[in-house]
Scaffold this motif. Structure first.
Motif, short mmCIF file in Angstrom:
data_model
loop_
_atom_site.label_atom_id
_atom_site.label_comp_id
_atom_site.label_asym_id
_atom_site.label_seq_id
_atom_site.Cartn_x
_atom_site.Cartn_y
_atom_site.Cartn_z
N PRO A 104 0.79 -1.23 0.00
CA PRO A 104 0.00 0.00 0.00
C PRO A 104 0.83 1.28 0.00
CG PRO A 104 -0.02 -1.02 2.17
CD PRO A 104 0.66 -1.99 1.27
N ARG A 105 2.07 1.17 0.41
CA ARG A 105 2.91 2.38 0.46
C ARG A 105 3.86 2.38 -0.73
NH1 ARG A 105 3.47 -0.15 5.28
NH2 ARG A 105 2.28 0.67 7.05
N LYS A 106 3.83 3.45 -1.50
CA LYS A 106 4.74 3.62 -2.63
C LYS A 106 5.77 4.67 -2.23
CE LYS A 106 2.98 3.86 -6.78
NZ LYS A 106 2.38 4.42 -8.03
N VAL A 107 7.04 4.26 -2.12
CA VAL A 107 8.09 5.13 -1.58
C VAL A 107 9.12 5.45 -2.65
CG1 VAL A 107 9.93 5.36 0.13
CG2 VAL A 107 7.78 4.23 0.75
N LEU A 108 9.40 6.73 -2.84
CA LEU A 108 10.48 7.18 -3.71
C LEU A 108 11.66 7.58 -2.82
CD1 LEU A 108 11.87 8.13 -6.28
CD2 LEU A 108 10.57 10.27 -6.13
N LEU A 109 12.71 6.79 -2.85
CA LEU A 109 13.91 7.05 -2.06
C LEU A 109 14.92 7.79 -2.93
CD1 LEU A 109 15.27 6.52 0.69
CD2 LEU A 109 16.12 4.36 -0.24
N ILE A 110 15.16 9.04 -2.59
CA ILE A 110 16.07 9.87 -3.39
C ILE A 110 17.49 9.74 -2.83
CG2 ILE A 110 16.58 12.19 -4.22
CD1 ILE A 110 13.66 12.87 -3.92
N SER A 202 3.60 12.75 0.93
CA SER A 202 4.44 13.22 2.04
C SER A 202 5.88 13.36 1.57
CB SER A 202 4.36 12.27 3.23
OG SER A 202 5.03 11.04 2.94
N LEU A 203 6.63 14.12 2.32
CA LEU A 203 8.04 14.38 2.02
C LEU A 203 8.83 14.28 3.32
CD1 LEU A 203 10.28 15.32 0.05
CD2 LEU A 203 9.63 17.68 0.59
N THR A 204 9.71 13.27 3.40
CA THR A 204 10.56 13.09 4.57
C THR A 204 11.98 13.48 4.21
OG1 THR A 204 9.18 11.27 5.40
CG2 THR A 204 11.39 11.46 6.30
N ILE A 402 7.35 5.48 8.80
CA ILE A 402 6.21 4.69 8.31
C ILE A 402 4.90 5.22 8.91
CG2 ILE A 402 5.11 2.42 8.37
CD1 ILE A 402 7.40 2.55 6.42
N GLU A 403 4.93 5.53 10.17
CA GLU A 403 3.74 6.09 10.83
C GLU A 403 3.35 7.42 10.21
OE1 GLU A 403 2.40 7.62 15.32
OE2 GLU A 403 4.22 6.43 15.05
N PHE A 404 4.34 8.24 9.89
CA PHE A 404 4.09 9.54 9.25
C PHE A 404 3.48 9.34 7.86
CE2 PHE A 404 5.70 13.16 6.67
CZ PHE A 404 5.10 14.19 7.37
N MET A 405 3.98 8.37 7.11
CA MET A 405 3.42 8.08 5.79
C MET A 405 1.95 7.67 5.91
SD MET A 405 6.45 5.85 4.00
CE MET A 405 8.09 6.51 3.72
N ASN A 408 -0.46 10.44 6.63
CA ASN A 408 -0.63 11.46 5.59
C ASN A 408 -0.79 10.85 4.20
OD1 ASN A 408 -0.01 14.20 7.04
ND2 ASN A 408 1.56 12.77 7.78
N SER A 409 -1.30 9.62 4.15
CA SER A 409 -1.51 8.95 2.88
C SER A 409 -2.78 9.44 2.21
CB SER A 409 -1.58 7.44 3.11
OG SER A 409 -1.82 6.76 1.90
N ARG A 410 -2.74 9.48 0.88
CA ARG A 410 -3.94 9.82 0.13
C ARG A 410 -4.77 8.57 -0.14
NH1 ARG A 410 -0.47 13.84 -2.86
NH2 ARG A 410 -0.99 15.82 -1.88
N LYS A 411 -4.29 7.45 0.38
CA LYS A 411 -5.05 6.20 0.35
C LYS A 411 -5.35 5.81 1.79
CE LYS A 411 -3.22 4.08 -3.87
NZ LYS A 411 -2.47 2.90 -4.39
N PRO A 412 -6.35 4.97 2.02
CA PRO A 412 -6.61 4.48 3.38
C PRO A 412 -5.38 3.79 3.95
CG PRO A 412 -8.40 3.89 1.91
CD PRO A 412 -7.31 4.43 1.04
N ALA A 413 -5.11 4.03 5.23
CA ALA A 413 -3.95 3.42 5.86
C ALA A 413 -4.09 1.90 5.84
CB ALA A 413 -3.82 3.90 7.31
N PRO A 414 -3.01 1.18 5.60
CA PRO A 414 -3.09 -0.28 5.53
C PRO A 414 -3.49 -0.89 6.86
CG PRO A 414 -0.80 0.44 5.62
CD PRO A 414 -1.63 1.67 5.44
N LYS A 415 -4.24 -1.99 6.79
CA LYS A 415 -4.63 -2.67 8.02
C LYS A 415 -3.41 -3.33 8.64
CE LYS A 415 -9.32 -3.69 6.43
NZ LYS A 415 -10.31 -4.77 6.13
#
Length: 425
Positions: A104-110, A202-204, A402-405, A408-415
């Motif tokens: 459910p989480r799509k992460v772009l690691l720069i 979100s932006l970390t 992960i909690e911050f993501m 602030n997700s634009r999708k429902p938080a994963p169960k």
């Protein structure tokens, strides 16, 4: 031409030391010498082994080494590295776990473009791949990029990030580490004005120099002390004939490595002396702690000259980011336009590269963002490396990110499911 000759001279020195190590190792291991037991021969072979490997690894891009992943079904799934976007100076790659449901989480690691390859974030990728779809910016070695590909400075870097964010979509969670932190913030602000629907969720920002003057370090002192003319004269060289990028002006990786090692010269010298002693006793292996660390640390890449010089001038000297005066393609970026992207900063209390205060300055720049969507964390006792790849990251920072993501997700938080042991190999 003298710059090209200097570049080739450095490469010649590297090749020579690698050859000397190989020769010493071969000579000391000659079967005839076994009839004459002598500790000096063992030491000579050990010196050759360590020397050959050290200088050889400087010219080789490390492998990601993430081949399988144990999922909740208890099976090992292959990890495929797919190239999503291919560009001359860097690609967007995806670590796809074959046979696993999309996370459910799509992460772009720069990843930083600061001497080392993106593989420096290997352990970060491993920790995120557990429950995220991980995408990484995989920057190329400038010596392998033909001159015909053109320039690459901080504005081009920012536009690459803009394109990568557009490709991934608004449900993306961006995590920027170290050097690209200010440019990731600039790319997000650029999108907020030019293409709001493509903004990430979100932006970390982890340990980056948003405002270098907020907390001076040896790095920022150097940036203020040296002139741009001095940098161009002493640090910039022309790629030699051996590589596809012949003629390209670069900040050579070997020269960068010299600077890295000189910052902690005694510690590195002791580490190599100890490794030689262990090799003489037959106590070393390909994957011992020394080789695991230095296989990555000594693998360096050339940086485009215009990127290095523009970073020093615009981020450190002129403080364009800190003063909200940064421009991309003639367009002045306004960080106050960020209103729909949650921003979190992470700093290490003992970070001597981007000291506490430099990164959190991003939150003050985001004047249009509600305070409820801002967050910051300072990790006690953590240095620069620890906040994104060490124990502090694994035990404390990653769970907070992960909690911050999720918050602030634009999708429902994963169960949440009952935790099970998973690991990357």
């Amino acid at each position: 031409m003298r710059y090209m000759m200097t570049y080739d001279l450095m490469e010649t020195a590297r090749n020579t030391n690698q050859w000397l190590g190989s020769t010493a190792r071969a000579m000391a291991s000659y079967p005839m010498f076994s009839a004459m037991p002598n500790p000096a021969l063992n030491w000579m072979a050990a010196w050759g082994e360590v020397t050959e490997r050290s200088f050889q690894r400087m010219a080789v891009k490390p492998d990601w080494g993430i081949r399988t992943f144990t999922c909740e079904d208890g099976k090992d799934h292959l990890v495929e590295i797919d190239t999503v976007v291919e560009r001359p100076f860097g690609d967007l790659i995806h670590f796809k776990v074959a046979g696993r449901e999309e996370q459910p989480r799509k992460v772009l690691l720069i990843a930083p473009m600061s001497g080392h390859y993106a593989t420096l974030l290997r352990s970060t990728v491993k920790s995120l791949i557990v429950n995220c779809e991980v995408y990484v910016t995989d920057w190329h070695n400038a010596r392998d990029i033909p001159v015909s590909a053109g320039k690459f400075d901080v504005e081009d870097y920012s536009l690459y990030l803009v394109d990568f964010m557009r490709e991934m979509g608004p449900e993306t969670h961006v995590v920027a580490v170290c050097q690209p932190v200010p440019l990731a913030l600039a790319a997000t602000a650029y999108l907020a004005e030019q293409d709001p629907k493509a903004q990430p969720s979100s932006l970390t920002l982890i340990g980056g120099p948003i405002d270098p003057d907020a907390a001076p370090t040896e790095v920022t002192d150097f940036g203020r002390r040296v002139t741009m003319g001095q940098l161009e004269e002493t640090m910039i060289q022309q790629v030699g004939f051996k590589y596809p990028g012949v003629g390209r002006m670069v900040y050579p990786g070997l020269l960068q490595l010299t600077s890295f090692i000189s910052m902690n010269g005694e510690r590195h010298s002791q580490a190599f002396n100890d490794q030689i002693q262990r090799a003489a006793k037959g106590e070393t292996s390909d994957h011992d702690s020394h080789n695991r660390f230095y296989d990555e640390y000594l693998a360096v890449m050339d940086m485009p000259a215009e990127f290095y010089l523009s970073t020093v001038e615009r981020v450190f000297k002129n403080r364009d980011i800190a003063r909200n005066e940064f421009t991309i393609n003639g367009h002045k970026v306004d960080f106050g336009k960020i209103t729909d992207v949650a921003v979190k900063t992470v700093e290490g209390a003992n970070d001597d590269i981007s000291a506490p205060g430099q990164c959190i300055a991003a939150l003050d720049l985001c004047t249009g963002l509600d305070n409820s969507r801002k967050a910051s964390h300072v990790e006690p006792g953590a240095g620069h490396y620890g906040i994104f790849a060490g124990r502090s990251w694994r035990n404390n920072i990653r769970p907070l990110v992960i909690e911050f993501m999720d918050a602030n997700s634009r999708k429902p938080a994963p169960k949440r499911k009952a935790p099970r042991k998973t690991k990357a190999k």
